[in-house]
Write an enzyme that holds these catalytic residues in place. Sequence first.
Site, PDB file in Angstrom:
ATOM      1  N   ASP A 265      -1.731  -0.485   1.300  1.00  0.00           N
ATOM      2  CA  ASP A 265      -2.083  -1.287   2.484  1.00  0.00           C
ATOM      3  C   ASP A 265      -0.820  -1.947   3.057  1.00  0.00           C
ATOM      4  OD1 ASP A 265      -1.692  -3.241   0.585  1.00  0.00           O
ATOM      5  OD2 ASP A 265      -3.579  -4.296   0.953  1.00  0.00           O
ATOM      6  N   SER A 266       0.331  -1.710   2.417  1.00  0.00           N
ATOM      7  CA  SER A 266       1.619  -2.079   3.019  1.00  0.00           C
ATOM      8  C   SER A 266       1.797  -1.363   4.354  1.00  0.00           C
ATOM      9  CB  SER A 266       2.781  -1.731   2.072  1.00  0.00           C
ATOM     10  OG  SER A 266       2.654  -0.405   1.614  1.00  0.00           O
TER      11      SER A 266
ATOM     12  N   ASP B  15      -5.410   2.609  -1.501  1.00  0.00           N
ATOM     13  CA  ASP B  15      -5.302   1.170  -1.794  1.00  0.00           C
ATOM     14  C   ASP B  15      -6.454   0.426  -1.111  1.00  0.00           C
ATOM     15  OD1 ASP B  15      -4.072  -1.012  -2.894  1.00  0.00           O
ATOM     16  OD2 ASP B  15      -2.455  -1.125  -1.415  1.00  0.00           O
TER      17      ASP B  15
ATOM     18  N   LYS C   7      -6.650   1.859  -5.949  1.00  0.00           N
ATOM     19  CA  LYS C   7      -5.949   0.710  -6.539  1.00  0.00           C
ATOM     20  C   LYS C   7      -6.535  -0.562  -5.952  1.00  0.00           C
ATOM     21  CE  LYS C   7      -1.704  -0.735  -5.067  1.00  0.00           C
ATOM     22  NZ  LYS C   7      -2.001  -2.130  -4.680  1.00  0.00           N
TER      23      LYS C   7
ATOM     24  N   GLU D 138      -6.075  -5.088  -6.198  1.00  0.00           N
ATOM     25  CA  GLU D 138      -5.216  -6.187  -6.650  1.00  0.00           C
ATOM     26  C   GLU D 138      -6.009  -7.211  -7.464  1.00  0.00           C
ATOM     27  OE1 GLU D 138      -3.098  -8.027  -3.408  1.00  0.00           O
ATOM     28  OE2 GLU D 138      -2.307  -6.113  -2.683  1.00  0.00           O
TER      29      GLU D 138
ATOM     30  N   GLU E 233       4.069  -5.847 -10.177  1.00  0.00           N
ATOM     31  CA  GLU E 233       4.997  -6.069  -9.052  1.00  0.00           C
ATOM     32  C   GLU E 233       5.779  -7.377  -9.201  1.00  0.00           C
ATOM     33  OE1 GLU E 233       3.296  -5.591  -5.142  1.00  0.00           O
ATOM     34  OE2 GLU E 233       5.083  -6.375  -4.154  1.00  0.00           O
TER      35      GLU E 233
END
Length: 283
Positions: free
Chosen positions: A44-45, A83, A113, A115, A182
Amino acid sequence: MKRTVLDFREMKRKGEKITFLTCYDYPTACRCEKAGFDMLLVGDSVGMVVYGYAGTVPVTMEQMIAHSQAVRRGAPNTFVIGDMPFLSYQESVQDAIHNAGRFHKEAEVDAIKLEGGRRVIRQIEGIVDAGMLVMGHIGLTPQSTGQLGGFKAQGRTAESAMALIGDALAVEKAGAFAILLEAVPPELGKIISARCQVPILGIGAGIDVDGQLLIVSDMLGIFEAFTPKFVKKYANLSGIIEKAFGDYVEEVRAGKFPQEEHCYRMLEGELEKLEALIDRADT
Ligand code: KIV
């Protein structure tokens, strides 16, 4: 051949490093597959490096699905991870399963993925119970930079490092097949990698983890808004693109482009016929 979860486990066991890059579009995905990456993350970057948002929070499921589909088309034989964007899994386990399922059904990803550590355990268990593969993501989690006080390294005190070790073990126990770690000190990367059975992929977590991730736009030198400490620039595409754009603008203004080799010609004899038709029309 496309890697599987079994290959990743075996790579960790043998100490073979896993190569991992973010990817958001078809042409880049074609090149990633050629380069032989073990995994690709449609992160999602994309919100920051492609859409120009200040963070990842505004990114939607629709954007993530469209980018994941493009990457899948470009890299059909690479393990692709979608993501989960902000609010696609936080509100309920049902939402999490539904949206993870969308990534699989609509974009044919191999895993998703999400978070968070202990606070997303129920979601990880739910998605795994539904038969999908989950990569956890702990340490600096960009969707919660408000709570973290910005894009800051995590686990720099003994207490916060202990909390991250607890998160990693909980995410592993919930069934994640791998964990992305990260922006933490390398010592902590090493400890977490040694204590977890599943592969630990690092982005800014030092060399003693099981594989490395970089953001494609950072490593190619395209994204210039800011550069985290963990980035190594393997190319300066911004410079190359700016020069190409400058040369094109200059040549158009100077009447130097296009040249003969860039032009289509009429079929033999057709120009004379056209001129005759124009003459007749004019008289
Ligand atoms: O979205 C992404 O690319 C990520 C990285 C920042 C780790 O999650």
